[in-house]
Design a protein around this motif. Structure first.
Motif, mmCIF file in Angstrom:
data_model
loop_
_atom_site.group_PDB
_atom_site.id
_atom_site.type_symbol
_atom_site.label_atom_id
_atom_site.label_comp_id
_atom_site.label_asym_id
_atom_site.label_seq_id
_atom_site.Cartn_x
_atom_site.Cartn_y
_atom_site.Cartn_z
ATOM 1 N N LYS A 151 0.541 -1.121 0.168
ATOM 2 C CA LYS A 151 -0.012 0.000 0.013
ATOM 3 C C LYS A 151 0.843 1.222 -0.166
ATOM 4 O O LYS A 151 0.465 2.204 -0.776
ATOM 5 C CB LYS A 151 -0.874 0.062 1.192
ATOM 6 C CG LYS A 151 -1.948 -0.940 1.289
ATOM 7 C CD LYS A 151 -3.353 -0.789 0.744
ATOM 8 C CE LYS A 151 -4.300 -1.661 1.250
ATOM 9 N NZ LYS A 151 -5.013 -2.208 0.078
ATOM 10 N N TRP A 210 0.592 4.535 -2.452
ATOM 11 C CA TRP A 210 0.259 5.807 -1.780
ATOM 12 C C TRP A 210 0.647 6.930 -2.418
ATOM 13 O O TRP A 210 1.611 7.089 -2.916
ATOM 14 C CB TRP A 210 0.796 5.586 -0.311
ATOM 15 C CG TRP A 210 0.068 6.616 0.423
ATOM 16 C CD1 TRP A 210 -1.157 6.862 1.043
ATOM 17 C CD2 TRP A 210 0.625 8.041 0.807
ATOM 18 N NE1 TRP A 210 -1.273 7.870 1.782
ATOM 19 C CE2 TRP A 210 -0.318 8.719 1.689
ATOM 20 C CE3 TRP A 210 1.928 8.545 0.556
ATOM 21 C CZ2 TRP A 210 -0.127 9.809 2.214
ATOM 22 C CZ3 TRP A 210 2.012 9.937 1.117
ATOM 23 C CH2 TRP A 210 1.238 10.453 1.981
ATOM 24 N N PRO A 211 -0.241 7.944 -2.600
ATOM 25 C CA PRO A 211 -1.687 8.107 -2.375
ATOM 26 C C PRO A 211 -2.818 7.240 -3.000
ATOM 27 O O PRO A 211 -3.929 7.789 -2.854
ATOM 28 C CB PRO A 211 -1.856 9.468 -2.207
ATOM 29 C CG PRO A 211 -0.764 10.059 -3.020
ATOM 30 C CD PRO A 211 0.363 9.054 -3.392
ATOM 31 N N PHE A 212 -2.276 6.666 -3.972
ATOM 32 C CA PHE A 212 -3.296 5.937 -4.910
ATOM 33 C C PHE A 212 -3.856 4.751 -4.107
ATOM 34 O O PHE A 212 -3.076 4.106 -3.521
ATOM 35 C CB PHE A 212 -2.945 5.508 -6.021
ATOM 36 C CG PHE A 212 -2.418 6.801 -7.012
ATOM 37 C CD1 PHE A 212 -0.993 7.022 -6.868
ATOM 38 C CD2 PHE A 212 -3.094 7.710 -7.419
ATOM 39 C CE1 PHE A 212 -0.514 8.072 -7.819
ATOM 40 C CE2 PHE A 212 -2.922 8.762 -8.156
ATOM 41 C CZ PHE A 212 -1.444 9.167 -8.301
ATOM 42 N N PRO A 213 -4.940 4.415 -4.425
ATOM 43 C CA PRO A 213 -5.370 3.047 -3.560
ATOM 44 C C PRO A 213 -4.757 1.660 -4.258
ATOM 45 O O PRO A 213 -4.901 0.802 -3.400
ATOM 46 C CB PRO A 213 -7.058 3.199 -3.813
ATOM 47 C CG PRO A 213 -7.278 3.905 -4.931
ATOM 48 C CD PRO A 213 -5.881 4.929 -5.086
ATOM 49 N N TYR A 214 -4.498 1.834 -5.651
ATOM 50 C CA TYR A 214 -4.084 0.751 -6.031
ATOM 51 C C TYR A 214 -3.143 0.871 -7.234
ATOM 52 O O TYR A 214 -3.205 1.780 -7.797
ATOM 53 C CB TYR A 214 -4.842 -0.360 -6.299
ATOM 54 C CG TYR A 214 -6.142 -0.144 -7.407
ATOM 55 C CD1 TYR A 214 -7.369 0.487 -6.773
ATOM 56 C CD2 TYR A 214 -5.985 -0.267 -8.782
ATOM 57 C CE1 TYR A 214 -8.085 0.793 -7.861
ATOM 58 C CE2 TYR A 214 -6.949 0.139 -9.572
ATOM 59 C CZ TYR A 214 -7.924 0.722 -9.068
ATOM 60 O OH TYR A 214 -8.986 1.191 -10.058
#
Lengths: 357, 267, 318
Positions: free
Chosen positions: A349, A353-357
């Motif tokens: 994660k 981050w900061p993207f969810p995936y």
């Protein structure tokens, strides 16, 4: 975004096969080691003696068990007894030859425990799974009986317990009553770091692959030329060596004295729980599991106190049992690969981050 | 790419493995009844027959998993009845399974590296320290495995845990692991089971390449008759543990006993 | 020479010399064996029906006994307490099925095995929290179980059989008979065997896994309760019993994990072997061998027959 590997290209196989290929991991590890070395300057004697030293020792024992159960798939319920073998061996060696460096004896007691472990590992060629677990119970109960019924082991001490003699290293007291928590902590830290490094080398190479092959599918392992008995006995040997050292350290660097009960079946269970919750087949997991299980009762005791309530020590122990048991079930349902896997997912994660995936 | 032996593809005439009057039973079940055949070095030998004919049991006997009650096996000139699986491996026999027998907890690369175990000579002592001789050896073996990965076109998945791979890729990884052993005799148990047409074509190509480039002798169990007829030099047909045919593909295709037991006729 | 004599000859001489002691020892071994067999029976039940090796069987026995005695201590009349305990065991079975078995339904056996470790710890902690850890006496007289002993003059000496032991043996035999019939003859028994073989296949034929599991764990709980009463009557009810319960594991090894008659035979062999070993050979090495002899007997058997005496031979299909 701090954890991205973008830009970190590996141009040689050697670089690709290094144990911590990601730069951020290496930095993180360096920071942890620096923090560990600097700890005594910031934390009081209580934290060092009652939290950090036991944590280090139990982590080491958990690593030992993990080699056997996590990497090679051989469930063992005799870990407590093997720690005891190391402890009593170290005691006998040290009291019989007081002049020799205690570190030598700690390592030597690992070899004693190793020999015993290999002996009790012999049935593993014929016996598998649950049955092997019960066979290790034979080792557990028999060895515990030896600790009580062979007075030579505890130097005929009428109380039946062993007391750690005072030993020095370069003039500084390292064991016994005069040894300061800080000294003991650094020695434990040194041993744990070195052993962990060596174990890490092993599991990343041919030996580790053989262990995992035997765990995953022993029939296929035989096919590629792995000799089952030899590999299983090697697993017992390495595992018992490490748990033996941990046992010697437990008595000499932590408790200062021990009775046979310190190495009972409950101890075996606790170590198994550490390994399961921490993550089978993971070195990091051994540390995480030891931390969680060992710190848990301390937290349980401290929490109501911070709200002004007091609970009796017995109740804390009972609650610990319930919560530990519940945690095991919880982890097995939610993440059978334990804290180590959760840690990996966390890192994953972090990567995005900061993207969810 | 290095070639294991200088033998050309196809029949070289020399017998590599010889099965003589082998019988195998499990309790009351007679899996193999007095079967004899041979495999010549460098050829692709197919073993076919209906389910339960004893084909996998035959491979298990060659491998050393099952020990026949009667008969003998001569491999590279040495005769034996019983052989342990790891001895078979040391002698140059590698194998894949019907139900993929990969080490699910490890990555593709680790699985293939595992196939190099027998050739990793550096002792336990060096393994403890890794940096130094053990690592040098491991890098060398890594290079060889990378050639196999390249050959099988599985670069993309080399760091994937094999448990998560689709079935077709798992079979390819298993082939890779067997190849890593640099075997003289490669036993393939239904390598194309569960694959679609494209995957089968890929796998066929790999098998032919292995035979041509490395000179590896191949024994192959397979149900897809088209593949069998195209790939193999000679075929053994088993039925209820008995051998009912042993010849080249064209002859076997026309053999009446085989048609009755297995092939059937086009309606 | 004297060593060989003391191992191979002397104990038998002793046995012959005091036959009443031999009979007494054999009887004690028999009773112990019967009780081990009962615990093992609980294991076999659960394993046969759900494929789970329930490590918590021993602690379930202690927990059941504790609940019974604990309720009685708080003033509940004996048979009401018994009824309430049965209800508690039922609720426990439901809870286990809900919380542990259902979420873990397709996981490998080793995971379920370890989950029962967790269950063991939860039950230990819970038992201690609610009822306290002090050893308690079993309420034998309140449950109308006999006490005192029957003394026989036999073979030149005296043999004393505790009535409670005789009762235990009878009750145990009855339970075993009922369970054996239940498994072989009834529809539910068949369903249980199907579930043990293959969860998914059983589901696909319409067997309700949840119900089956509750039934099985409840039955095992009842067996645990009966065993706990018997065992608690002979020694106190405390958590030390849990260690004793671990001895059921060698019994299972001898008897095989899936065999009801195996559990009985295994129990008797371990019980008698252990007592004889302790009494006649134990003094040679300082006594106390009971703590580990059972495991070594099991180990010896396993080396010869890895599937136990009655277990099914494990054939691995490659």
């Amino acid at each position: 975004m701090f954890y991205r590997e973008a830009g970190q290209f590996k141009t040689t196989y050697q670089a690709d096969m290094s144990i911590f290929p990601i730069l951020q991991d290496r930095i993180g590890l360096a920071l942890i080691i620096v923090a560990a070395l600097a700890l005594p300057f910031f934390a009081g004697d209580f934290v060092i003696a009652s939290v950090m030293v036991p944590f280090l020792i139990l982590s080491l024992a958990a690593i030992g068990l993990n080699i056997l159960t996590g990497y090679t798939g051989l469930v063992s319920l005799g870990t407590g007894a093997f720690m005891g073998v190391g402890a009593y061996a170290c005691y006998k060696l040290s009291t019989t030859f007081p002049g020799i460096n205690i570190l030598v004896w700690i390592v030597a007691s690992g070899f004693v425990s190793c020999a015993v472990g290999v002996f009790f590992g012999l049935p593993s060629l014929r016996i598998k799974g649950f049955y092997l677990a019960v066979a290790t119970l034979a080792a557990q109960f028999f060895l515990q009986w030896c600790f009580v019924r062979i007075p030579w082991l505890y130097n005929y001490n009428p109380s039946g317990a062993i007391e750690v003699p005072s030993r020095t290293l370069f003039g500084i007291h390292v064991t016994g009553a005069s040894a300061t928590p800080t000294t003991r902590y650094y020695i434990a830290l040194a041993i744990v770091i070195s052993v962990t490094w060596v174990v890490s080398n092993l599991v990343h190479g041919r030996v580790g692959r053989s262990f995992m092959a035997v765990r995953d599918m022993d029939i296929a392992a035989q096919l590629i030329g792995i000799r089952l008995l030899r590999t299983k006995l090697l697993a017992f040997a390495v595992s018992s060596f490490i748990t033996g050292i941990a046992g010697a350290m437990m008595v000499f660097l932590w408790l200062g004295a021990a009775e046979p009960d310190a190495f009972n079946i409950n101890q075996s269970f606790i170590l198994l729980f550490m390994v399961i919750i921490g993550g089978l087949g993971s070195l990091v997991g051994s540390f995480l599991g030891a931390a969680l299980i060992y710190i848990l009762p301390i937290v349980i005791r401290a929490t109501p106190e911070s709200f002004g309530l007091t609970i009796g020590a017995a109740t804390v122990e009972h609650l610990t049992y319930v919560i530990t048991g519940a945690l095991i079930i919880f982890f097995l349902i939610v993440e059978p690969l334990g804290l180590a896997r959760l840690w990996q997912i966390g890192k994953q994660k972090l990567r995005v981050w900061p993207f969810p995936y | 790419m290095s070639v294991a032996s200088g033998a050309p593809a196809g029949d070289s005439g020399e017998t590599l493995l010889s099965i003589e009057h082998v019988s195998l039973s499990f309790g009351g079940v007679r899996a193999i009844r007095d079967v004899s055949f041979d495999i010549r070095r460098g050829e692709i030998r197919a073993i076919i027959g209906p389910n339960g004919a004893g084909k996998t049991s035959m491979l298990n006997v060659i491998n050393g998993f099952y020990h026949p009650q009667a008969g003998r096996i001569t491999y590279k000139g040495a005769t034996r009845r019983r052989m342990r699986p790891h001895q078979a491996a040391a002698q140059g026999i590698a194998r894949t399974f019907q139900n993929v027998a990969l080490f699910k907890g490890m990555t593709t690369l680790d699985n293939i590296l595992a196939g190099r175990t027998l050739r990793m000579r550096k002792s336990f002592f060096w393994q403890l320290w890794r940096y130094g001789p053990a690592l040098t050896e491991e890098i060398e073996h890594r290079k060889y495995c990378e050639e196999i990965i390249d050959f099988l076109e599985i670069e993309r998945i080399r760091k994937e845990p094999v448990g998560r791979l689709p079935y077709g890729l798992q079979k390819r990884v298993e082939l890779g692991r067997a190849l890593a052993m640099q075997p003289e005799l490669l036993l393939l148990d239904e390598p194309m089971a569960g694959m679609n047409l494209e995957e089968k074509e890929d796998m066929s190509r790999f098998i032919l390449d292995v035979n041509a480039e490395f000179g590896t002798t191949i024994a192959l169990i397979e149900h897809d008759i088209g593949v069998v007829m195209d790939l193999s030099d000679r075929i053994v047909v088993l039925d209820y543990g008995n051998k009912i045919a042993d010849d080249r593909p064209d002859e076997v295709r026309r053999d009446q006993a085989v048609i009755d037991a297995y092939l059937g006729v086009v309606h | 020479m004297t060593l060989l004599y003391s191992i191979f000859v002397d104990p038998f001489v002793q046995m012959a010399g005091a036959p009443d002691l031999l009979v007494q020892t054999l009887w004690e071994g028999l009773v112990g064996g019967v009780l081990y067999a009962l615990i093992a029976l609980g294991f076999v039940l659960i394993f046969k029906a759900s494929g789970v090796f329930n490590f918590a069987q021993g602690i379930m026995m202690v927990f059941a006994a504790l609940t019974l005695v604990g309720l009685h201590e708080k003033g509940v009349p004996a048979f009401v307490a018994l009824g309430l305990t049965i209800v508690v065991m039922f609720l426990l079975a439901v809870a286990v099925e809900r919380v542990i078995l259902r979420p873990l339904v397709n996981q490998p056996d080793i995971i379920l095995f370890m989950a029962t470790f967790g269950l063991t710890y939860v039950l230990i902690g819970l038992g201690e929290l609610v009822f306290g850890g002090n050893p308690k006496n079993m309420i034998t007289s309140e449950l109308l179980l006999p006490s005192g002993s029957l003394d026989f003059k036999v073979l030149g000496g005296l043999v004393s059989l505790q009535k409670i032991d005789i009762a235990a043996a009878i009750i145990a035999s009855l339970m075993v008979a009922v369970l054996a019939v239940f498994f072989q003859k009834t529809r539910i028994g068949r369903a249980l065997r199907a579930v043990a073989d293959d969860h998914q296949a059983a589901l696909s034929v319409g067997i309700s896994l949840d119900q089956i599991w509750v039934i099985v764990w409840f039955t095992a709980g009842l067996v645990a309760l009966a065993t706990g009463i018997m065992w608690g009557a002979r020694s106190n009810v405390s958590f030390a019993l849990e260690i004793v319960a671990l001895k059921a594991l060698p019994v299972l090894i001898l008897g095989g994990l899936t065999s009801v008659p195996g559990a009985i035979v295994g129990g008797l062999i371990i019980g008698i072997g252990e007592k004889l070993g302790e009494f006649y050979w134990g003094p040679l090495i300082g006594g106390g061998v009971e703590s580990w002899l059972a495991y070594f007997i099991a180990l010896a058997v396993l080396l010869v027959r890895p599937q136990g005496l009655f277990g099914e031979k494990i054939i691995e299909r490659i």
